[in-house]
Design an enzyme around this catalytic site. Structure first.
Site, mmCIF file in Angstrom:
data_model
loop_
_atom_site.group_PDB
_atom_site.id
_atom_site.type_symbol
_atom_site.label_atom_id
_atom_site.label_comp_id
_atom_site.label_asym_id
_atom_site.label_seq_id
_atom_site.Cartn_x
_atom_site.Cartn_y
_atom_site.Cartn_z
ATOM 1 N N GLU A 20 -10.355 10.818 -5.604
ATOM 2 C CA GLU A 20 -8.644 10.429 -6.061
ATOM 3 C C GLU A 20 -8.915 8.940 -7.180
ATOM 4 O OE1 GLU A 20 -5.314 7.531 -3.473
ATOM 5 O OE2 GLU A 20 -7.618 6.816 -3.686
ATOM 6 N N HIS A 80 -1.081 10.545 2.723
ATOM 7 C CA HIS A 80 -0.513 9.906 3.720
ATOM 8 C C HIS A 80 -0.102 8.694 3.268
ATOM 9 C CE1 HIS A 80 -4.499 9.010 2.236
ATOM 10 N NE2 HIS A 80 -4.295 7.706 2.448
ATOM 11 N N ASP A 81 -0.694 8.310 1.774
ATOM 12 C CA ASP A 81 -0.341 6.885 1.116
ATOM 13 C C ASP A 81 1.507 7.501 0.213
ATOM 14 O OD1 ASP A 81 -2.229 6.120 1.179
ATOM 15 O OD2 ASP A 81 -3.463 6.360 -0.439
ATOM 16 N N ASP A 137 -12.419 8.538 -2.356
ATOM 17 C CA ASP A 137 -11.189 7.027 -2.411
ATOM 18 C C ASP A 137 -11.433 6.641 -3.283
ATOM 19 O OD1 ASP A 137 -8.849 5.766 -0.612
ATOM 20 O OD2 ASP A 137 -9.809 4.074 -1.046
ATOM 21 N N ASP A 157 -13.288 11.713 3.524
ATOM 22 C CA ASP A 157 -13.066 10.678 3.325
ATOM 23 C C ASP A 157 -14.556 9.605 3.072
ATOM 24 O OD1 ASP A 157 -11.453 8.730 1.292
ATOM 25 O OD2 ASP A 157 -9.535 9.776 2.643
HETATM 26 O O1 TEU Z 1 -5.020 4.310 -1.513
HETATM 27 C C1 TEU Z 1 -5.158 4.044 -4.088
HETATM 28 C C2 TEU Z 1 -4.450 3.571 -4.003
HETATM 29 O O2 TEU Z 1 -4.297 3.448 -5.808
HETATM 30 C C3 TEU Z 1 -3.281 3.975 -4.184
HETATM 31 O O3 TEU Z 1 -2.725 5.294 -3.359
HETATM 32 C C4 TEU Z 1 -2.397 2.968 -2.875
HETATM 33 O O4 TEU Z 1 -2.757 2.874 -1.933
HETATM 34 C C5 TEU Z 1 -0.587 3.197 -2.421
HETATM 35 O O5 TEU Z 1 -0.071 3.455 -3.989
HETATM 36 C C6 TEU Z 1 -0.434 1.947 -2.208
HETATM 37 O O6 TEU Z 1 1.015 2.650 -2.115
HETATM 38 C C7 TEU Z 1 -6.067 4.746 -1.058
HETATM 39 C C8 TEU Z 1 -6.503 5.372 0.209
HETATM 40 O O7 TEU Z 1 -5.423 6.208 -0.178
HETATM 41 C C9 TEU Z 1 -5.082 4.132 0.803
HETATM 42 O O8 TEU Z 1 -4.546 4.739 2.577
HETATM 43 C C10 TEU Z 1 -5.804 3.172 1.342
HETATM 44 O O9 TEU Z 1 -5.265 1.932 1.958
HETATM 45 C C11 TEU Z 1 -7.010 2.883 0.146
HETATM 46 O O10 TEU Z 1 -6.558 3.622 -0.946
HETATM 47 C C12 TEU Z 1 -7.688 1.818 0.118
HETATM 48 O O11 TEU Z 1 -8.377 2.072 0.333
#
Ligand code: TEU
Ligand code: CA
Length: 536
Positions: free
Chosen positions: A238, A312-313, A196, A100
């Site tokens: 992402e 994971h989100d 990310d 990542d």
């Molecule tokens: O996630 C970015 C993001 O915009 C979303 O998936 C967000 O975390 C989610 O909608 C909130 O509910 C990435 C990562 O995958 C996430 O784990 C991190 O917290 C975020 O970036 C910040 O680095």
């Protein structure tokens, strides 16, 4: 089989969330040695590539998405030697591993930020984004995106938590430092990256343009040319804030920047439009079809995308779109739906055994976003019941509970006390029980992934919806050369009838042992799914 296709298109990717995968030393935290001990489990599923969520040095305010040192491994996960061993062992088993890359922001504990806050004249000051006056922008986790720094008497910008200051990508020296760091990891043998929130790096904060900002293409191109070009790697961005069209442009192999992206248009369908992720509504299946039709057709023309329902989100898919009363059936149906499409399949740890979400009391949650939103919604006057209902449905901790390996102490995840409570259903839902069961979810995944690999139609075929207005069944054709598949996925929790386009077909896979049909009619029990080859 067409050999000229890039390997990253054929690959199946498995996402590991290291904190929750496997704990090797009893401290309650998953770690690199834990992952090494389970590589065969991943390989046997039919996986080609592992995506490892962040394991860099971090104060873990956002579970590693707040990096304080890009060139060190967080000791809670192991050492650099463990990381090198993981890369070597993954390769030895014939798989690849991507890391990542969180380069939109750092931790506020990163050396750059520490230097930037202590001294207005530091060279590092310009690595971050400062203002005398905050603008009216909310962070993605809720609350203002600006935090006051009492030492230098300015506000710094952060689109996520205040412990995650955004980097100023306009600074060329910062960009060079990042590129050097990326190339060092590639030299170490990493096979690529998941980038990310990469759609945020081209932002113009003062003109309030964030996702897909005016500098995005320019910085992505420079990143590609300096780090990725000519290397045998996989890059997946992402891009939660980008349109389907733009996502396909960014991944166009004729003007390469990234191999593929996670495009998010199907993700917000259980949210009230414009009201954010916590205001929930039921998913409308026809609306979902529209989104997938658009994405499948656009990427068929240009670019490439990752296929995913979860990570994971996101909440666990069975609890979100399926039905825990039909846990295995709906887990398999949802897999059939998404992995029958065109793109590179991504599986999030636990999906392959049909893990479900949790409904803990607030004290048991760990996620920074969940804890922050609890306070924000309370202050807004939401009732405790309504808040907890939203958290149970949407908290990111739903998918972060430890992987359930067996029915022993702490689901076999740890001999100690896990950092986040194990889902109490581990007695029935666990790897050991599931893989031994020929009707389990894992073995269905194996068959589905194998079917995909054996038929280029899944990789290259066109996508055409069948019975678009059907509110209960999501069905589509995949066609390539003289082969044609029909995928049928029922979202109904009762038995329904479905009209087939033909009586000449061969059933290749189904989540029910016996499939009843008469003439053109197929009898679909709850959450029925099948893949059939059309014979005429
Ligand atoms: O996630 C970015 C993001 O915009 C979303 O998936 C967000 O975390 C989610 O909608 C909130 O509910 C990435 C990562 O995958 C996430 O784990 C991190 O917290 C975020 O970036 C910040 O680095
Ligand atoms: Ca551990």
């Amino acid at each position: 089989m067409d050999k000229k296709i890039d390997w990253y298109k054929r690959a199946v990717v498995y996402q590991i969330y290291p904190l929750s995968f496997m704990d090797s030393n009893g401290d309650g935290i998953g770690d690199l040695q834990g992952i090494i001990s389970k590589l065969d489990y991943i390989k046997d599923l039919g996986i080609d590539v592992i995506w490892l969520s962040p394991v860099y040095e971090s104060p873990m305010q956002d579970n590693g998405y707040d990096i304080s040192n890009y060139q060190a491994i967080n000791p809670m996960f192991g050492s650099m030697l463990d990381m090198i061993e993981l890369i070597r062992m993954t390769h030895q088993k014939g798989m690849r591993i991507i890391m990542d890359l969180v380069i939109n922001h750092t931790s506020n504990q990163h050396e750059w930020f520490k230097k930037a806050v202590n001294e207005s004249h530091s060279l590092y000051r310009d690595y971050y984004i400062w203002s005398d006056k905050p603008t009216n922008v909310d962070s993605i986790f809720g609350g203002s995106a600006w935090t006051y720094d009492p030492i230098t008497k300015q506000y710094y910008f952060h689109l996520f938590a205040e412990q995650q200051p955004d980097l100023n990508w306009h600074n060329p020296q910062l960009r060079q430092e990042i590129y050097t760091m990326i190339n060092d990891w590639l030299d170490l043998g990493i096979d690529g990256f998941r980038l990310d929130v990469i759609d945020l790096i081209g932002k113009d904060v003062y003109r309030q343009q964030f996702a897909d900002g005016p500098y995005l293409d320019q910085y992505l191109k420079e990143l590609y040319e300096t780090c990725f070009q000519g290397k045998d790697i996989m890059t997946v961005g992402e891009t939660p804030g980008i349109s389907i069209k733009r996502a396909s442009e960014i991944t166009d192999a004729n003007d390469p920047k990234l191999n593929m992206v996670f495009q998010f248009s199907h993700i917000g369908l259980d949210e009230m439009p414009g009201q954010g992720k916590w205001a929930i509504k039921p998913v409308n299946l026809v609306e979902m079809k529209d989104v997938f039709i658009n994405a499948q057709k656009t990427f068929h023309q240009q670019g490439w995308q990752a296929l995913f329902l979860s990570n994971h989100d996101q909440p666990r898919v069975v609890s979100r779109y399926g039905n825990i009363a039909y846990r295995q059936e709906s887990a398999k149906m949802l897999a059939t739906l998404i992995y029958g499409m065109q793109g590179t399949p991504f599986i999030y740890q636990g999906e392959e055994i049909g893990m479900t979400g949790v409904d803990y009391p607030i004290a048991d949650y760990q996620d920074i976003e969940t804890l922050q939103i609890f306070d924000i919604l309370t202050a807004k006057g939401w009732s405790a019941t309504k808040i907890m209902e939203a958290i149970h449905k949407k908290s990111r901790d739903n998918s972060r509970t430890p992987l359930q390996w067996d029915d022993t102490h702490q689901a076999g995840f740890s001999t100690g006390r896990p950092w986040l409570k194990v889902n109490p259903n581990y007695h029935t839902v666990n790897v050991k029980t599931d893989i031994e069961n020929p009707h389990g979810v894992y073995q269905y995944y194996q068959k589905l992934l194998k079917l995909r690999k054996q038929n280029d139609t899944f990789l290259l075929g066109t996508f055409d919806i069948y019975q678009k207005d059907n509110k209960q069944v999501f069905s589509y054709f995949r066609k390539y050369r003289n082969q044609q598949f029909l995928i049928v996925c029922s979202w109904a929790d009762s038995t329904i009838e479905f009209e087939l386009p033909t009586t000449k077909y061969h059933l290749l896979l189904s989540n029910y042992e016996t499939v009843k049909t008469y003439h053109h009619t197929m009898v679909c029990p709850p959450y029925f799914a099948c893949v059939m080859r059309i014979e005429d």
